[in-house]
Design an enzyme around this catalytic site. Structure first.
Site, PDB file in Angstrom:
ATOM      1  N   SER A 177       0.855  -1.195   0.000  1.00  0.00           N
ATOM      2  CA  SER A 177       0.000   0.000   0.000  1.00  0.00           C
ATOM      3  C   SER A 177       0.888   1.243   0.000  1.00  0.00           C
ATOM      4  O   SER A 177       2.079   1.171   0.317  1.00  0.00           O
ATOM      5  CB  SER A 177      -0.864  -0.030   1.262  1.00  0.00           C
ATOM      6  N   TYR A 190      -2.165  -0.155  10.341  1.00  0.00           N
ATOM      7  CA  TYR A 190      -2.224  -0.578   8.930  1.00  0.00           C
ATOM      8  C   TYR A 190      -0.953  -0.137   8.203  1.00  0.00           C
ATOM      9  O   TYR A 190      -0.400  -0.889   7.394  1.00  0.00           O
ATOM     10  CB  TYR A 190      -3.476   0.038   8.291  1.00  0.00           C
TER      11      TYR A 190
HETATM   12  N1  LIG Z   1      -8.784  -0.410  -1.621  1.00  0.00           N
HETATM   13  C1  LIG Z   1      -7.658   0.278  -1.684  1.00  0.00           C
HETATM   14  O1  LIG Z   1      -7.630   1.464  -2.060  1.00  0.00           O
HETATM   15  C2  LIG Z   1      -6.379  -0.417  -1.312  1.00  0.00           C
HETATM   16  C3  LIG Z   1      -5.211   0.331  -1.373  1.00  0.00           C
HETATM   17  C4  LIG Z   1      -4.005  -0.284  -1.042  1.00  0.00           C
HETATM   18  C5  LIG Z   1      -3.975  -1.608  -0.680  1.00  0.00           C
HETATM   19  N2  LIG Z   1      -5.143  -2.320  -0.606  1.00  0.00           N
HETATM   20  C6  LIG Z   1      -5.021  -3.733  -0.237  1.00  0.00           C
HETATM   21  O2  LIG Z   1      -5.524  -4.515  -1.294  1.00  0.00           O
HETATM   22  C7  LIG Z   1      -6.027  -5.748  -0.783  1.00  0.00           C
HETATM   23  C8  LIG Z   1      -7.470  -5.927  -1.224  1.00  0.00           C
HETATM   24  O3  LIG Z   1      -8.203  -4.811  -0.755  1.00  0.00           O
HETATM   25  P1  LIG Z   1      -9.734  -4.517  -1.090  1.00  0.00           P
HETATM   26  O4  LIG Z   1      -9.908  -3.051  -0.997  1.00  0.00           O
HETATM   27  O5  LIG Z   1     -10.128  -5.220  -2.334  1.00  0.00           O
HETATM   28  O6  LIG Z   1     -10.403  -5.142   0.186  1.00  0.00           O
HETATM   29  P2  LIG Z   1     -11.715  -6.031   0.390  1.00  0.00           P
HETATM   30  O7  LIG Z   1     -12.133  -5.855   1.814  1.00  0.00           O
HETATM   31  O8  LIG Z   1     -12.733  -5.768  -0.679  1.00  0.00           O
HETATM   32  O9  LIG Z   1     -11.124  -7.482   0.203  1.00  0.00           O
HETATM   33  C9  LIG Z   1     -10.426  -8.160   1.193  1.00  0.00           C
HETATM   34  C10 LIG Z   1     -10.895  -9.606   1.166  1.00  0.00           C
HETATM   35  O10 LIG Z   1     -10.119 -10.331   2.110  1.00  0.00           O
HETATM   36  C11 LIG Z   1     -10.990 -11.245   2.773  1.00  0.00           C
HETATM   37  N3  LIG Z   1     -10.454 -11.576   4.092  1.00  0.00           N
HETATM   38  C12 LIG Z   1     -10.377 -10.758   5.171  1.00  0.00           C
HETATM   39  N4  LIG Z   1      -9.888 -11.434   6.218  1.00  0.00           N
HETATM   40  C13 LIG Z   1      -9.623 -12.700   5.786  1.00  0.00           C
HETATM   41  C14 LIG Z   1      -9.107 -13.862   6.410  1.00  0.00           C
HETATM   42  N5  LIG Z   1      -8.732 -13.864   7.688  1.00  0.00           N
HETATM   43  N6  LIG Z   1      -8.983 -14.969   5.660  1.00  0.00           N
HETATM   44  C15 LIG Z   1      -9.351 -14.990   4.360  1.00  0.00           C
HETATM   45  N7  LIG Z   1      -9.857 -13.920   3.719  1.00  0.00           N
HETATM   46  C16 LIG Z   1      -9.981 -12.786   4.424  1.00  0.00           C
HETATM   47  C17 LIG Z   1     -12.307 -10.494   2.900  1.00  0.00           C
HETATM   48  O11 LIG Z   1     -13.387 -11.390   3.076  1.00  0.00           O
HETATM   49  C18 LIG Z   1     -12.370  -9.761   1.565  1.00  0.00           C
HETATM   50  O12 LIG Z   1     -13.030 -10.548   0.585  1.00  0.00           O
HETATM   51  C19 LIG Z   1      -5.855  -5.664   0.739  1.00  0.00           C
HETATM   52  O13 LIG Z   1      -4.643  -6.281   1.093  1.00  0.00           O
HETATM   53  C20 LIG Z   1      -5.787  -4.176   0.996  1.00  0.00           C
HETATM   54  O14 LIG Z   1      -5.115  -3.906   2.189  1.00  0.00           O
HETATM   55  C21 LIG Z   1      -6.334  -1.758  -0.918  1.00  0.00           C
END
Ligand SMILES: NC(=O)c1ccc[n+]([C@@H]2O[C@H](COP(=O)([O-])OP(=O)(O)OC[C@H]3O[C@@H](n4cnc5c(N)ncnc54)[C@H](O)[C@@H]3O)[C@@H](O)[C@H]2O)c1
Length: 294
Positions: A177, A190
């Site tokens: 991130s 985070y």
């Molecule tokens: N959305 C953003 O702008 C952004 C920016 C930088 C990084 N990220 C990272 O990208 C990745 C995906 O993010 P997103 O926004 O699509 O999030 P999201 O919440 O839509 O997806 C995360 C998924 O992980 C699953 N999950 C959570 N805990 C779990 C566990 N213990 N075991 C198995 N599955 C589990 C959830 O059910 C969910 O489907 C994450 O690592 C997030 O930190 C997101």
């Protein structure tokens, strides 16, 4: 979804943790549209089933010979990951591409204000204003964020990477991130956890180099997803003060679309285009990490 380009993944198996989520469901679809069999791994059957069903009904995926199936597992529970691996191995030739996508923040690791003020140090005044300062963060909440992002990347890697060494051109892609480069205000847990994910990416790249597993990370900038919608958009869909600040520090002056991560994902997965790229953390951020603010 229109792919920016295709890579040959026919006959390959990809495991995508967090595959039911906003960004990783796009990753699953893109990999399947390149012909891969994708194990959509997550801890909630409804979301991973929905993602797998949509992928299997997608004409581009069908034409490419790709497919997807849901696998329920908790990335923090090694025995559930081992059961998932057994299931995936029985259905496919075994994992060749591992995307460690499960992750996210938790309000328990978040302060309510960007800066500490002298008023906040007066417990009575802080209570009236319902301020949560750095001093109010609880160890358990911080631990939960660290565990999900760091251990939730490390444990699936332990379970799946051992056999990946036997495959042709195996790849691991972690999701870091912006806050790994410089911490964002309010979210110390985070930020620290994603910095640890970037660090682990480099460590694993070095450690696995002799057995041929490449390990890289993608560091997405700001994408509006379920996790951060309330932080970025108000109830009318307008920008919050925080999102205005983010956009002011994003030279391209907009949020990213999940589809804009796909080119980097496919490039990193394809050994013929990124075969010497190892241990990197690639920002896909509209210039956010390059901009000093001046
Ligand atoms: N959305 C953003 O702008 C952004 C920016 C930088 C990084 N990220 C990272 O990208 C990745 C995906 O993010 P997103 O926004 O699509 O999030 P999201 O919440 O839509 O997806 C995360 C998924 O992980 C699953 N999950 C959570 N805990 C779990 C566990 N213990 N075991 C198995 N599955 C589990 C959830 O059910 C969910 O489907 C994450 O690592 C997030 O930190 C997101």
């Amino acid at each position: 979804m229109k792919l920016p380009f295709k890579i040959p993944l026919s006959g390959k198996t990809a495991v995508v943790t967090g595959g039911g989520g906003v960004l990783c469901s796009e990753f699953c679809r893109a990999l399947a549209a390149c012909g891969a069999t994708v194990a959509v791994l997550g801890h909630r059957i409804e979301s991973i089933q929905r993602v797998a069903d949509a992928i299997n009904a997608d004409n581009e995926v069908i034409a490419a010979g790709g497919s997807a199936f849901p696998v329920v597992a908790n990335v923090l529970d090694k025995s559930s990951l081992e059961a998932a691996k057994t299931e995936i191995d029985a259905k496919t030739g075994g994992c060749e591409i591992l995307i460690n996508g499960a992750g996210g923040n938790n309000p328990r690791g978040t302060t309510s204000a960007e800066y500490l003020t002298r008023d906040d140090l007066d417990p009575a005044s802080a209570a009236v204003r319902s301020v949560k300062t750095f001093f109010d963060l609880d160890a358990e909440g911080i631990g939960a964020v660290f565990n999900l992002n760091y251990l939730g990347t490390l444990l699936p890697t332990q379970v799946f990477a051992r056999d990946m060494a036997e495959r042709v051109s195996p790849v691991i892609i972690n999701i870091s991130s912006m806050n790994a480069f410089r911490p964002l205000t309010k979210i110390p847990a985070y930020s620290g956890a994603k910095a640890a994910v970037s660090n682990l990416t480099q460590w694993l790249a070095v450690h696995f180099a002799p057995v041929g597993i490449r390990v890289n990370a993608i560091a997405p900038g700001f994408f509006v997803t379920e996790q951060n919608r309330a932080l970025l958009l108000d109830e009318n869909g307008g920008y919050t003060a925080r999102s205005k600040k983010i956009l002011a520090h994003t030279p391209m002056n907009r949020f990213g679309e999940p589809s804009e991560l796909i080119g980097t994902l496919l490039w990193l997965c394809d050994n013929s285009s990124s075969g010497f790229v190892n241990g990197t953390v690639i920002p896909v951020d509209g210039g956010f990490s390059a901009y000093s603010g001046v």
